[in-house]
Design a protein around this motif. Structure first.
Motif, PDB file in Angstrom:
ATOM      1  N   VAL A  97       0.862  -1.183   0.000  1.00 34.41           N
ATOM      2  CA  VAL A  97       0.000   0.000   0.000  1.00 34.41           C
ATOM      3  C   VAL A  97       0.896   1.231   0.000  1.00 34.41           C
ATOM      4  O   VAL A  97       1.833   1.329   0.798  1.00 34.41           O
ATOM      5  CB  VAL A  97      -0.914   0.031   1.244  1.00 34.41           C
ATOM      6  CG1 VAL A  97      -1.684   1.358   1.310  1.00 34.41           C
ATOM      7  CG2 VAL A  97      -1.885  -1.148   1.220  1.00 34.41           C
ATOM      8  N   ILE A  98       0.642   2.169  -0.903  1.00 30.26           N
ATOM      9  CA  ILE A  98       1.331   3.456  -0.899  1.00 30.26           C
ATOM     10  C   ILE A  98       0.342   4.512  -0.437  1.00 30.26           C
ATOM     11  O   ILE A  98      -0.679   4.756  -1.088  1.00 30.26           O
ATOM     12  CB  ILE A  98       1.902   3.812  -2.287  1.00 30.26           C
ATOM     13  CG1 ILE A  98       2.941   2.765  -2.711  1.00 30.26           C
ATOM     14  CG2 ILE A  98       2.529   5.206  -2.259  1.00 30.26           C
ATOM     15  CD1 ILE A  98       3.560   3.027  -4.083  1.00 30.26           C
ATOM     16  N   ALA A  99       0.632   5.097   0.717  1.00 32.51           N
ATOM     17  CA  ALA A  99      -0.243   6.081   1.338  1.00 32.51           C
ATOM     18  C   ALA A  99       0.546   7.368   1.564  1.00 32.51           C
ATOM     19  O   ALA A  99       1.700   7.490   1.142  1.00 32.51           O
ATOM     20  CB  ALA A  99      -0.792   5.537   2.661  1.00 32.51           C
ATOM     21  N   ALA A 100      -0.065   8.337   2.230  1.00 32.72           N
ATOM     22  CA  ALA A 100       0.619   9.608   2.466  1.00 32.72           C
ATOM     23  C   ALA A 100       0.055  10.290   3.702  1.00 32.72           C
ATOM     24  O   ALA A 100      -1.107  10.101   4.058  1.00 32.72           O
ATOM     25  CB  ALA A 100       0.490  10.525   1.255  1.00 32.72           C
TER      26      ALA A 100
ATOM     27  N   ALA B  85      -2.805   2.224  -4.223  1.00 35.76           N
ATOM     28  CA  ALA B  85      -2.653   3.616  -3.812  1.00 35.76           C
ATOM     29  C   ALA B  85      -3.794   3.981  -2.871  1.00 35.76           C
ATOM     30  O   ALA B  85      -4.964   3.728  -3.178  1.00 35.76           O
ATOM     31  CB  ALA B  85      -2.660   4.538  -5.022  1.00 35.76           C
ATOM     32  N   GLU B  86      -3.444   4.565  -1.732  1.00 37.58           N
ATOM     33  CA  GLU B  86      -4.419   5.050  -0.756  1.00 37.58           C
ATOM     34  C   GLU B  86      -4.354   6.576  -0.780  1.00 37.58           C
ATOM     35  O   GLU B  86      -3.460   7.181  -0.205  1.00 37.58           O
ATOM     36  CB  GLU B  86      -4.075   4.507   0.634  1.00 37.58           C
ATOM     37  CG  GLU B  86      -5.018   4.968   1.737  1.00 37.58           C
ATOM     38  CD  GLU B  86      -4.577   4.451   3.101  1.00 37.58           C
ATOM     39  OE1 GLU B  86      -4.514   3.226   3.285  1.00 37.58           O
ATOM     40  OE2 GLU B  86      -4.272   5.284   3.985  1.00 37.58           O
ATOM     41  N   VAL B  87      -5.302   7.204  -1.476  1.00 43.89           N
ATOM     42  CA  VAL B  87      -5.200   8.633  -1.796  1.00 43.89           C
ATOM     43  C   VAL B  87      -6.117   9.444  -0.898  1.00 43.89           C
ATOM     44  O   VAL B  87      -7.337   9.404  -1.038  1.00 43.89           O
ATOM     45  CB  VAL B  87      -5.552   8.878  -3.277  1.00 43.89           C
ATOM     46  CG1 VAL B  87      -5.232  10.312  -3.655  1.00 43.89           C
ATOM     47  CG2 VAL B  87      -4.813   7.906  -4.187  1.00 43.89           C
ATOM     48  N   GLN B  88      -5.516  10.183   0.006  1.00 45.01           N
ATOM     49  CA  GLN B  88      -6.308  10.935   0.985  1.00 45.01           C
ATOM     50  C   GLN B  88      -6.556  12.378   0.562  1.00 45.01           C
ATOM     51  O   GLN B  88      -7.433  13.042   1.112  1.00 45.01           O
ATOM     52  CB  GLN B  88      -5.606  10.887   2.351  1.00 45.01           C
ATOM     53  CG  GLN B  88      -4.609  12.002   2.655  1.00 45.01           C
ATOM     54  CD  GLN B  88      -3.327  11.935   1.839  1.00 45.01           C
ATOM     55  OE1 GLN B  88      -3.169  11.136   0.939  1.00 45.01           O
ATOM     56  NE2 GLN B  88      -2.390  12.828   2.159  1.00 45.01           N
ATOM     57  N   ALA B  89      -5.771  12.873  -0.410  1.00 45.74           N
ATOM     58  CA  ALA B  89      -5.866  14.294  -0.773  1.00 45.74           C
ATOM     59  C   ALA B  89      -5.426  14.474  -2.220  1.00 45.74           C
ATOM     60  O   ALA B  89      -5.586  13.569  -3.037  1.00 45.74           O
ATOM     61  CB  ALA B  89      -5.020  15.128   0.196  1.00 45.74           C
TER      62      ALA B  89
END
Length: 263
Positions: A52-55, A106-110
């Motif tokens: 998982v690629i997060a931010a 991809a874990e896209v928060q913004a």
């Protein structure tokens, strides 16, 4: 692990979190090197099954670090050698994701913009929070998003890709889902749990089978229809001969849960 890239491992899920909020998680040289190293490490980890690629922070990823780029305009060649090295580094990173043996989510928060949008498009799957936005805005600053275009145009239809590239406009999560850039949208407070649920579901499959399937998926995309079927048929035969196919089919016939050996 602290620093610009955080790493967590739990139940076969490797979580890589971009953690450079001061640059809006830009793909600086250091960030791309850290991501590439972490991806390679995950590929060597026998227990890893999904990435998982997060931010963290106000942006998922803002793309290349423009301050780094600007600083190298003072080089003797006006930055040409640096720009070549930077674009090569980015292309290699994106291809490392596509060719990685593990599924990458991809874990896209913004906001994901420019090469940050490219990063989302390069992942196998993407889940976004409702406030997430996406753009390839280089055209607005005199720099067409040519390298993000490669990943974007392999996710969405040509006309949708060209509209994003030619206008540079931000699009919302709903539009990103409609055109195929992301898989689904969830409330912000449910984002991590939703990604973990999807990752855990994939992690429960045979690692050998998901590796075979991911490689085959990308290889057949650019083939003619007859070539794709010939290639996929060979892959199916090879897949049928591995232990996990024997176990999985046997478990289905016997009406019992499979016991994967990942081989």
């Amino acid at each position: 692990m602290t620093g610009i890239l955080q790493q967590e491992r739990q139940a076969g899920i490797v979580r890589l979190t971009l953690n450079d909020p001061q640059t809006r998680n830009s793909l600086s040289e250091a960030m791309m090197a850290a991501l590439a190293d972490a991806l390679a490490e995950a590929g060597r980890d026998a227990d890893a099954r999904v990435i998982v690629i997060a931010a963290e922070g106000p942006a998922f990823c803002s793309g290349h670090n423009l301050k780094e780029i600007t600083a190298h305009r003072r080089d003797g060649d006006h930055g040409a050698a640096y720009f070549n090295r930077l674009m090569t580094q980015c292309a290699e990173l994106m291809q490392a994701i596509v060719h990685h043996p593990l599924p990458v989510i991809a874990e896209v928060q913004a906001v994901a913009s420019a090469a940050g949008c490219q990063l989302v498009a390069s992942c196998d799957l993407a889940i976004a929070a409702e406030p997430a936005r996406f753009a390839t805005p280089g055209v607005n600053i005199g720099l067409f998003c040519s390298t993000p275009m490669v990943a974007l145009s392999r996710n969405v239809t040509p006309k949708h890709a060209m509209e994003m590239l030619l206008t540079g406009d931000l699009i919302g999560a709903a539009e990103a889902q409609r055109i195929g850039l992301i898989n689904r949208i969830v409330p912000t407070q449910l984002l991590r749990a939703s990604v973990n649920e999807l990752a855990a579901k994939i992690a429960g499959k045979s690692k050998a089978v998901t590796r075979i399937g991911k490689e085959a998926f990308y290889r057949q995309l650019d083939m003619t229809l007859p070539d794709a079927y010939d290639y996929a048929a060979r892959v199916m035969v090879e897949n049928l001969l591995i232990q996990d196919a024997k176990e999985g089919i046997g478990a289905f016939v016997d009406k019992r849960p499979p016991q994967w050996e990942d081989r």
